[in-house]
Design a protein around this motif. Structure first.
Motif, mmCIF file in Angstrom:
data_model
loop_
_atom_site.group_PDB
_atom_site.id
_atom_site.type_symbol
_atom_site.label_atom_id
_atom_site.label_comp_id
_atom_site.label_asym_id
_atom_site.label_seq_id
_atom_site.Cartn_x
_atom_site.Cartn_y
_atom_site.Cartn_z
ATOM 1 N N ARG A 164 0.843 -1.192 0.000
ATOM 2 C CA ARG A 164 0.000 0.000 0.000
ATOM 3 C C ARG A 164 0.887 1.254 0.000
ATOM 4 N NH1 ARG A 164 -4.099 0.644 4.969
ATOM 5 N NH2 ARG A 164 -3.371 2.697 5.521
ATOM 6 N N LEU A 165 0.509 2.239 -0.807
ATOM 7 C CA LEU A 165 1.318 3.457 -0.929
ATOM 8 C C LEU A 165 1.563 4.092 0.441
ATOM 9 C CD1 LEU A 165 2.604 5.561 -2.942
ATOM 10 C CD2 LEU A 165 0.470 6.840 -2.724
ATOM 11 N N ALA A 166 2.794 4.499 0.678
ATOM 12 C CA ALA A 166 3.108 5.227 1.922
ATOM 13 C C ALA A 166 2.179 6.434 2.021
ATOM 14 C CB ALA A 166 4.566 5.670 1.882
ATOM 15 N N GLU A 167 1.906 6.854 3.232
ATOM 16 C CA GLU A 167 1.005 8.001 3.408
ATOM 17 C C GLU A 167 1.654 9.260 2.848
ATOM 18 O OE1 GLU A 167 -2.090 7.775 4.201
ATOM 19 O OE2 GLU A 167 -1.780 5.629 4.507
ATOM 20 N N PRO A 168 0.854 10.146 2.249
ATOM 21 C CA PRO A 168 1.410 11.383 1.686
ATOM 22 C C PRO A 168 2.294 12.150 2.682
ATOM 23 C CG PRO A 168 -0.858 11.132 1.002
ATOM 24 C CD PRO A 168 -0.577 9.993 1.934
ATOM 25 N N GLU A 169 1.892 12.143 3.977
ATOM 26 C CA GLU A 169 2.701 12.857 4.991
ATOM 27 C C GLU A 169 4.112 12.274 5.043
ATOM 28 O OE1 GLU A 169 -0.156 11.358 5.644
ATOM 29 O OE2 GLU A 169 -1.499 13.078 5.915
ATOM 30 N N ASP A 170 4.203 10.942 4.956
ATOM 31 C CA ASP A 170 5.526 10.300 5.046
ATOM 32 C C ASP A 170 6.356 10.580 3.791
ATOM 33 O OD1 ASP A 170 4.992 9.285 7.534
ATOM 34 O OD2 ASP A 170 4.024 7.502 6.728
ATOM 35 N N ILE A 171 5.682 10.672 2.653
ATOM 36 C CA ILE A 171 6.422 10.987 1.413
ATOM 37 C C ILE A 171 6.937 12.433 1.494
ATOM 38 C CG2 ILE A 171 6.276 11.103 -1.115
ATOM 39 C CD1 ILE A 171 4.060 8.947 -0.956
ATOM 40 N N VAL A 172 6.116 13.316 2.030
ATOM 41 C CA VAL A 172 6.570 14.712 2.183
ATOM 42 C C VAL A 172 7.782 14.768 3.132
ATOM 43 C CG1 VAL A 172 5.935 17.025 3.003
ATOM 44 C CG2 VAL A 172 4.307 15.701 1.661
ATOM 45 N N LEU A 173 7.725 13.988 4.213
ATOM 46 C CA LEU A 173 8.868 13.960 5.154
ATOM 47 C C LEU A 173 10.144 13.503 4.438
ATOM 48 C CD1 LEU A 173 7.496 12.449 8.492
ATOM 49 C CD2 LEU A 173 8.243 14.804 8.048
ATOM 50 N N ALA A 174 10.006 12.489 3.565
ATOM 51 C CA ALA A 174 11.174 11.990 2.824
ATOM 52 C C ALA A 174 11.699 13.067 1.872
ATOM 53 C CB ALA A 174 10.811 10.724 2.054
ATOM 54 N N VAL A 175 10.785 13.806 1.267
ATOM 55 C CA VAL A 175 11.190 14.889 0.354
ATOM 56 C C VAL A 175 11.924 15.972 1.152
ATOM 57 C CG1 VAL A 175 10.314 16.756 -1.119
ATOM 58 C CG2 VAL A 175 9.341 14.459 -1.315
ATOM 59 N N GLU A 176 11.368 16.316 2.315
ATOM 60 C CA GLU A 176 11.995 17.356 3.143
ATOM 61 C C GLU A 176 13.366 16.898 3.639
ATOM 62 O OE1 GLU A 176 8.034 19.731 4.682
ATOM 63 O OE2 GLU A 176 8.949 18.267 6.033
ATOM 64 N N ALA A 177 13.461 15.611 4.015
ATOM 65 C CA ALA A 177 14.754 15.084 4.497
ATOM 66 C C ALA A 177 15.776 15.152 3.371
ATOM 67 C CB ALA A 177 14.584 13.656 4.973
ATOM 68 N N PHE A 178 15.338 14.850 2.155
ATOM 69 C CA PHE A 178 16.262 14.904 1.021
ATOM 70 C C PHE A 178 16.799 16.335 0.840
ATOM 71 C CE2 PHE A 178 16.626 16.321 -3.381
ATOM 72 C CZ PHE A 178 17.781 15.637 -3.737
ATOM 73 N N PHE A 179 15.903 17.330 0.871
ATOM 74 C CA PHE A 179 16.366 18.708 0.656
ATOM 75 C C PHE A 179 17.170 19.229 1.857
ATOM 76 C CE2 PHE A 179 13.075 18.808 -2.712
ATOM 77 C CZ PHE A 179 13.922 19.166 -3.752
ATOM 78 N N ALA A 180 16.856 18.736 3.059
ATOM 79 C CA ALA A 180 17.596 19.186 4.247
ATOM 80 C C ALA A 180 19.060 18.781 4.141
ATOM 81 C CB ALA A 180 16.978 18.593 5.508
ATOM 82 N N GLN A 181 19.307 17.644 3.455
ATOM 83 C CA GLN A 181 20.689 17.175 3.264
ATOM 84 C C GLN A 181 21.547 18.230 2.587
ATOM 85 O OE1 GLN A 181 21.106 13.791 0.834
ATOM 86 N NE2 GLN A 181 21.031 12.384 2.542
ATOM 87 N N GLY A 182 20.887 19.030 1.725
ATOM 88 C CA GLY A 182 21.594 20.021 0.901
ATOM 89 C C GLY A 182 22.422 20.994 1.710
ATOM 90 N N ASP A 183 22.140 21.118 3.018
ATOM 91 C CA ASP A 183 22.867 22.101 3.828
ATOM 92 C C ASP A 183 23.876 21.444 4.757
ATOM 93 O OD1 ASP A 183 21.348 24.086 2.731
ATOM 94 O OD2 ASP A 183 19.775 23.898 4.260
ATOM 95 N N LEU A 184 23.873 20.102 4.813
ATOM 96 C CA LEU A 184 24.698 19.410 5.816
ATOM 97 C C LEU A 184 26.160 19.819 5.763
ATOM 98 C CD1 LEU A 184 23.483 15.705 6.037
ATOM 99 C CD2 LEU A 184 23.311 17.508 7.744
ATOM 100 N N LEU A 185 26.686 19.983 4.555
ATOM 101 C CA LEU A 185 28.116 20.299 4.434
ATOM 102 C C LEU A 185 28.329 21.665 3.753
ATOM 103 C CD1 LEU A 185 29.494 16.764 3.452
ATOM 104 C CD2 LEU A 185 29.879 17.963 5.603
ATOM 105 N N ALA A 186 27.312 22.534 3.865
ATOM 106 C CA ALA A 186 27.444 23.850 3.233
ATOM 107 C C ALA A 186 28.658 24.571 3.806
ATOM 108 C CB ALA A 186 26.177 24.653 3.465
ATOM 109 N N GLY A 187 29.472 25.157 2.946
ATOM 110 C CA GLY A 187 30.640 25.926 3.387
ATOM 111 C C GLY A 187 31.846 25.052 3.719
ATOM 112 N N LYS A 188 31.704 23.737 3.616
ATOM 113 C CA LYS A 188 32.831 22.839 3.951
ATOM 114 C C LYS A 188 33.566 22.410 2.683
ATOM 115 C CE LYS A 188 31.759 22.786 8.278
ATOM 116 N NZ LYS A 188 32.415 23.829 9.047
#
Ligand code: CTP
Length: 406
Positions: A164-188
């Motif tokens: 069964r498809l993951a709940e939309p809320e969980d897919i949004v969380l995965a999308v947000e986690a993916f974009f949050a990665q973009g700052d992990l090593l900013a400036g390094k």
């Protein structure tokens, strides 16, 4: 959280297509610019007008319906996307994109896309477990696709099972986690070595090893995706280097030593994924060696251990070494970590299936001064690269905090 992010949402023809509407709405509410591509089958389950209204953009279904003559729609969508999310992803669409087919707007756009992809499968449990689907999912994982696993529950076909498809809320969380990665090593600044070295005997012969460079390239790609400025020092490799990094080509261990040490003071993290020769021929002949006699003895001498040299010199840099072992992995990894003064050692048992040189997957264990930190299952080298750099970023942050006396 998703302001300024351009997301292509692919909706394919399963009963869960209706959840695509909620997902689209949540992504838009989070600030993303969402362009929806539907397959013809998806349009049988949910009206394109619903998605058009929620996304505030026309919905793409037909590859040949070119509304804007100044662009080719599928190329333009692929080029502009920061991320493509396919939810729900049917077995058919998964099969098409895994195998490079392009017979509708979504699969054609997928073939033109170079951005990361997040796939949320949804189907009957037997379909999900079918060897063809399992293989297609593996193929996509090896190429770096990310997944939001289906949940277990009541399926439309009557089964209570996984699919069964993951709940939309969980897919949004995965999308947000993916974009949050973009700052992990900013400036390094991150320096990665990859591939095998070449130690020449004469102008046409050399000693080398089986390293493909794929693991180092995946690490460089992950570091860049996390916002770092990346220098990639590569020896002999068989893979395509990632875009957006400074690429320095070297041949021998000596050249790699020079390329790495001259940049060491300016970087925050060094990852020594390269398979560096431990020995080189004492004599390198300018002219091709002629055969002479029944046997030939080559005299070899030790190369400088680059990792150990960096370990002795480091001033706050996070130093990550690799250990390719065939037995007593933990023992040898910890020994290497101490001897070479590393902060992390990525160890793998190269005799295990799915690990080591050349393949697209790896099975690694990460060790720190305290011992085993994490044992990863068999994952794509891209996924392993991401995990290594996440842990590196965590460790760097803690070291900086300690330095500030926090
Ligand atoms: N390395 C290096 N310079 C060398 C040799 C190795 O920097 N001249 C680095 C590799 O990049 C890798 C790590 O050291 O990060 C591997 O350690 P090494 O002791 O060479 O591994 P093995 O050859 O597997 O070890 P051993 O011979 O001790 O089994």
């Amino acid at each position: 959280m998703l302001k300024g992010k351009s997301i292509v949402l692919g909706i394919t023809g399963g009963i869960a297509a209706y959840k695509g509407a909620a997902l689209c709405s949540k992504l838009v509410q989070a600030g993303a610019d969402v362009k929806v591509i539907m397959t013809e089958s998806a349009a049988k389950f949910i009206a394109p007008l619903t998605l058009q209204t929620l996304s505030r953009h026309p919905v793409y279904i037909d590859t040949f319906e070119e509304r804007d003559p100044s662009v080719v729609a599928h190329i333009n969508l692929a080029d502009q996307a920061d991320l493509i999310v396919i939810a729900p992803a049917t077995a058919n669409t998964i099969g098409k994109i895994a195998n490079g087919l392009a017979d509708d707007m979504l699969s054609t756009t997928m073939l033109a896309a170079t951005c990361p992809v997040l796939i949320a499968p949804a189907m009957n449990v037997h379909m999900y477990e079918h060897p063809a689907v399992v293989r297609n999912l593996e193929l996509l994982a090896e190429r770096g696709a990310m997944f939001v696993e289906p949940g277990t529950g009541q399926l439309a076909c009557g089964y209570v099972a996984k699919g069964r498809l993951a709940e939309p809320e969980d897919i949004v969380l995965a999308v947000e986690a993916f974009f949050a990665q973009g700052d992990l090593l900013a400036g390094k600044k991150v320096l990665v070595t990859a591939g095998g070295t070449i130690e020449r005997l004469d102008p046409v012969r050399y000693l080398t090893n089986d390293s493909s460079g794929k693991m180092g390239f995946a690490i460089a790609e992950a570091a860049r995706a996390m916002g770092a400025q990346v220098t990639l020092i590569a020896g002999r490799t068989a893979a395509q280097p990632p875009a957006g990094v400074e690429l320095v080509r070297v041949e021998s261990a000596e050249q790699m030593l020079e390329a790495v040490t001259s940049r060491f003071d300016a970087v925050d993290i060094v990852v020594k994924a390269a398979a560096v020769a431990d020995y080189r021929p004492v004599k390198q002949h300018d002219k091709k060696l002629k055969k002479n006699g029944e046997s030939l003895t080559l005299e070899l001498e030790r190369t400088t251990d680059i990792l150990q040299t960096l370990g002795q010199r480091k001033k706050g840099q996070l130093l990550i070494g690799f250990a390719a072992e065939t037995e007593q992995v933990e023992h040898y990894a910890m020994d290497k970590l101490k001897r070479k003064n590393c902060d992390l050692v990525v160890a793998n048992d190269v005799s295990a299936e799915g690990a080591g040189f050349n393949g697209d997957t790896n099975i690694v264990q990460l060790f720190g001064p305290e011992g085993l930190i994490e044992s990863l299952p068999m994952l794509s080298k891209r996924e392993v690269g991401r995990r290594i750099m996440e842990i590196a970023s965590d460790r760097l942050k803690s070291a900086c905090a300690r330095g500030r006396g926090e």
